[in-house]
Design a protein around this motif. Structure first.
Motif, mmCIF file in Angstrom:
data_model
loop_
_atom_site.group_PDB
_atom_site.id
_atom_site.type_symbol
_atom_site.label_atom_id
_atom_site.label_comp_id
_atom_site.label_asym_id
_atom_site.label_seq_id
_atom_site.Cartn_x
_atom_site.Cartn_y
_atom_site.Cartn_z
ATOM 1 N N GLU A 2 34.846 11.715 -16.566
ATOM 2 C CA GLU A 2 35.359 11.309 -15.259
ATOM 3 C C GLU A 2 35.071 12.374 -14.208
ATOM 4 O OE1 GLU A 2 39.467 10.507 -15.791
ATOM 5 O OE2 GLU A 2 39.148 8.651 -16.950
ATOM 6 N N ARG A 3 35.262 13.642 -14.583
ATOM 7 C CA ARG A 3 34.987 14.720 -13.625
ATOM 8 C C ARG A 3 33.500 14.783 -13.277
ATOM 9 N NH1 ARG A 3 38.894 17.555 -16.777
ATOM 10 N NH2 ARG A 3 37.229 18.434 -18.085
ATOM 11 N N ALA A 4 32.656 14.547 -14.301
ATOM 12 C CA ALA A 4 31.217 14.572 -14.039
ATOM 13 C C ALA A 4 30.818 13.438 -13.102
ATOM 14 C CB ALA A 4 30.444 14.489 -15.351
ATOM 15 N N ALA A 5 31.454 12.259 -13.310
ATOM 16 C CA ALA A 5 31.119 11.112 -12.459
ATOM 17 C C ALA A 5 31.589 11.326 -11.021
ATOM 18 C CB ALA A 5 31.738 9.844 -13.028
ATOM 19 N N ALA A 6 32.716 12.058 -10.876
ATOM 20 C CA ALA A 6 33.261 12.276 -9.537
ATOM 21 C C ALA A 6 32.711 13.527 -8.861
ATOM 22 C CB ALA A 6 34.790 12.382 -9.615
ATOM 23 N N ALA A 7 31.921 14.275 -9.579
ATOM 24 C CA ALA A 7 31.414 15.520 -9.020
ATOM 25 C C ALA A 7 30.448 15.251 -7.868
ATOM 26 C CB ALA A 7 30.710 16.328 -10.111
ATOM 27 N N VAL A 8 30.421 16.134 -6.907
ATOM 28 C CA VAL A 8 29.545 16.027 -5.746
ATOM 29 C C VAL A 8 28.443 17.073 -5.871
ATOM 30 C CG1 VAL A 8 29.382 16.211 -3.251
ATOM 31 C CG2 VAL A 8 31.411 15.183 -4.299
ATOM 32 N N ASP A 9 27.230 16.586 -5.825
ATOM 33 C CA ASP A 9 26.090 17.505 -5.839
ATOM 34 C C ASP A 9 25.840 17.964 -4.407
ATOM 35 O OD1 ASP A 9 23.737 18.866 -6.076
ATOM 36 O OD2 ASP A 9 22.691 17.340 -7.247
ATOM 37 N N VAL A 10 26.233 19.207 -4.110
ATOM 38 C CA VAL A 10 26.145 19.696 -2.737
ATOM 39 C C VAL A 10 24.702 19.892 -2.285
ATOM 40 C CG1 VAL A 10 28.401 20.810 -2.833
ATOM 41 C CG2 VAL A 10 26.361 22.080 -3.548
ATOM 42 N N THR A 11 23.755 19.804 -3.198
ATOM 43 C CA THR A 11 22.352 19.964 -2.807
ATOM 44 C C THR A 11 21.743 18.653 -2.325
ATOM 45 O OG1 THR A 11 21.507 19.513 -5.045
ATOM 46 C CG2 THR A 11 22.119 21.785 -4.517
ATOM 47 N N LEU A 12 22.451 17.523 -2.560
ATOM 48 C CA LEU A 12 21.930 16.226 -2.127
ATOM 49 C C LEU A 12 22.183 16.020 -0.636
ATOM 50 C CD1 LEU A 12 23.098 13.884 -5.038
ATOM 51 C CD2 LEU A 12 20.783 14.697 -4.604
ATOM 52 N N PRO A 13 21.357 15.201 0.029
ATOM 53 C CA PRO A 13 21.627 14.873 1.440
ATOM 54 C C PRO A 13 22.943 14.112 1.563
ATOM 55 C CG PRO A 13 19.399 14.209 0.788
ATOM 56 C CD PRO A 13 20.112 14.591 -0.465
ATOM 57 N N GLY A 14 23.599 14.249 2.704
ATOM 58 C CA GLY A 14 24.853 13.549 2.920
ATOM 59 C C GLY A 14 24.670 12.044 2.939
ATOM 60 N N ARG A 15 25.703 11.331 2.498
ATOM 61 C CA ARG A 15 25.667 9.867 2.496
ATOM 62 C C ARG A 15 26.078 9.355 3.873
ATOM 63 N NH1 ARG A 15 28.122 11.046 -2.555
ATOM 64 N NH2 ARG A 15 26.808 10.456 -4.331
ATOM 65 N N ARG A 16 25.240 8.529 4.445
ATOM 66 C CA ARG A 16 25.556 7.979 5.767
ATOM 67 C C ARG A 16 26.684 6.954 5.645
ATOM 68 N NH1 ARG A 16 21.711 8.322 9.930
ATOM 69 N NH2 ARG A 16 19.888 9.566 9.384
ATOM 70 N N PRO A 17 27.677 7.015 6.482
ATOM 71 C CA PRO A 17 28.741 5.994 6.430
ATOM 72 C C PRO A 17 28.210 4.643 6.889
ATOM 73 C CG PRO A 17 29.005 7.398 8.357
ATOM 74 C CD PRO A 17 27.896 8.009 7.534
ATOM 75 N N ALA A 18 28.815 3.585 6.372
ATOM 76 C CA ALA A 18 28.417 2.230 6.777
ATOM 77 C C ALA A 18 28.834 2.009 8.233
ATOM 78 C CB ALA A 18 29.065 1.197 5.870
ATOM 79 N N LEU A 19 27.893 1.640 9.071
ATOM 80 C CA LEU A 19 28.155 1.448 10.490
ATOM 81 C C LEU A 19 28.172 -0.034 10.834
ATOM 82 C CD1 LEU A 19 25.822 4.217 11.969
ATOM 83 C CD2 LEU A 19 28.269 4.374 11.491
ATOM 84 N N GLY A 20 28.983 -0.373 11.794
ATOM 85 C CA GLY A 20 28.978 -1.734 12.285
ATOM 86 C C GLY A 20 27.805 -1.954 13.233
ATOM 87 N N SER A 21 27.665 -3.171 13.708
ATOM 88 C CA SER A 21 26.581 -3.474 14.638
ATOM 89 C C SER A 21 27.069 -4.501 15.654
ATOM 90 C CB SER A 21 25.359 -4.021 13.891
ATOM 91 O OG SER A 21 25.675 -5.219 13.210
ATOM 92 N N LEU A 22 26.387 -4.557 16.766
ATOM 93 C CA LEU A 22 26.753 -5.504 17.813
ATOM 94 C C LEU A 22 26.311 -6.910 17.449
ATOM 95 C CD1 LEU A 22 25.825 -3.405 20.967
ATOM 96 C CD2 LEU A 22 28.096 -3.821 20.034
ATOM 97 N N HIS A 23 27.086 -7.880 17.906
ATOM 98 C CA HIS A 23 26.768 -9.286 17.671
ATOM 99 C C HIS A 23 25.507 -9.659 18.447
ATOM 100 C CE1 HIS A 23 27.306 -13.680 17.711
ATOM 101 N NE2 HIS A 23 28.038 -13.489 16.623
#
Length: 355
Positions: A100-121
């Protein structure tokens, strides 16, 4: 894990108990996951069919002289089994927590994950684009109430009470003499009543009509334009619309005006553009019915009686007005076949438009 069941014969010697101990150790060694551990536990210490419970229940079958040694041997086997099961349980728990700890671990060398953004209609995108074009042409944006009265929605626009054009509007009537506006033209009336020429405004917003099919919705979006000043002619109307349409679609889009009728403009014209789907050829094009032209908006010179009713001298001033459906432009721009898709709140459509 070995599926071989422990001997069901009544143990009568230390050698037989030792054999059971060996069977348990072999089976415990074969356990590799939580399911195997649970199977082993039920087999040996389960309440209903556990082997240790069965051994204790057979005490009365052991000859009296041997019962003491038999009971002590069974107790030692029980402590061994319970201790091994507990140790094995802890081992499995440690491994599971590590996973579980391995699955939740964050690899700080990876690029950041972009948050899901909304869009205009799509409608909002087209409306903002239209507003931007007309602002560059010197127009301002005017807005008004969606619940209107009969005067601003009909009478001031040259719709007398018995005018047949009122029937074509399919109006939603409210209490207290109000109604849901059937077009954004009332905003033009309110603007002319509040301001003096020169006037150049566009009036975008929601409008309502009792109509519902593939190309019509009970609620849809319009943008109407109004220009009033001295010396305005049909040529100004055509030039403005041509500049707007070619900016909105493409520079090679053709524009033509067809005579028509609207109660609040005279003369009036429907405005067609070359079909963007077949590029004006009309070949095998169901969208334009093989004509090469597509109706896009209505327009005309403001009727002098409308100007006069708003306190503007029609002998000094003239003007033009036009209006188009924003939803239809969005359907053309993004290839949307059914207007109801614009209002289904389907995220797939928004993602597709956003690209």
């Amino acid at each position: 894990m070995s599926s071989e069941a422990p001997s069901s014969a009544t143990p009568s010697s230390a050698a037989q108990l030792a054999e059971l101990e060996g069977q348990f150790r072999d089976q415990a060694t074969a356990v590799s996951d939580r399911a195997g551990w649970e199977e082993l536990r039920l087999r040996w210490v389960g309440r209903k069919q556990g082997l240790l419970r069965s051994l204790m229940g057979r005490m009365k079958e052991v000859p009296p002289p041997e019962r003491r040694d038999y009971g002590q041997g069974v107790n030692r086997l029980k402590k061994l089994v319970e201790g091994e099961l507990e140790a094995l349980d802890q081992k499995l728990r440690d491994r599971e927590q590590g996973q579980e700890r391995a699955a939740a671990a964050v690899d700080v060398t990876l690029p950041g994950r972009r948050p899901a953004l909304g869009s205009l209609h799509p409608v909002t995108l087209i409306r903002r684009e239209i507003e931007g074009i007309f602002r560059e042409l010197g127009y301002t944006v005017a807005e008004g109430p969606e619940a209107e009265d009969d005067y601003h929605n009909f009478e001031a626009l040259n719709f007398p009470p018995d005018h047949p054009a009122r029937d074509t509007q399919d109006t939603f009537f409210l209490e207290n003499g109000l109604l849901l506006r059937t077009h954004t033209s009332p905003v033009q009336i309110r603007t002319m009543l509040a301001r003096k020429p020169p006037i150049r405004v566009i009036c975008p917003g929601r409008v309502y009509r009792n109509d519902n099919d593939l190309r019509h919705s009970p609620m849809f979006h319009q943008v109407e334009g109004l220009a009033v000043a001295e010396g305005i002619t049909v040529g100004d109307l055509k030039g403005t619309l041509q500049a707007f349409i070619q900016r909105l679609f493409s520079a090679d889009t053709g524009v033509r005006l067809r005579p028509s009728f609207f109660p609040f403009t005279e003369p009036s014209a429907e405005v067609d553009i070359t079909c963007p789907f077949c590029q004006g050829t009309g070949e095998d094009c169901k969208v334009c019915s093989n004509t090469g032209w597509m109706e896009i908006l209505g327009s005309g010179m403001v009727d002098p009686r409308v100007l006069e009713g708003c306190g503007i001298d029609p002998d000094r001033y003239s003007g033009f007005a036009f209006g188009l459906g924003i939803d239809r432009v969005a359907m053309i721009r993004y290839g949307i076949p059914n207007i109801r898709m614009l209002f289904d709140n389907d995220l797939r459509l928004l993602r597709q438009v956003r690209g």
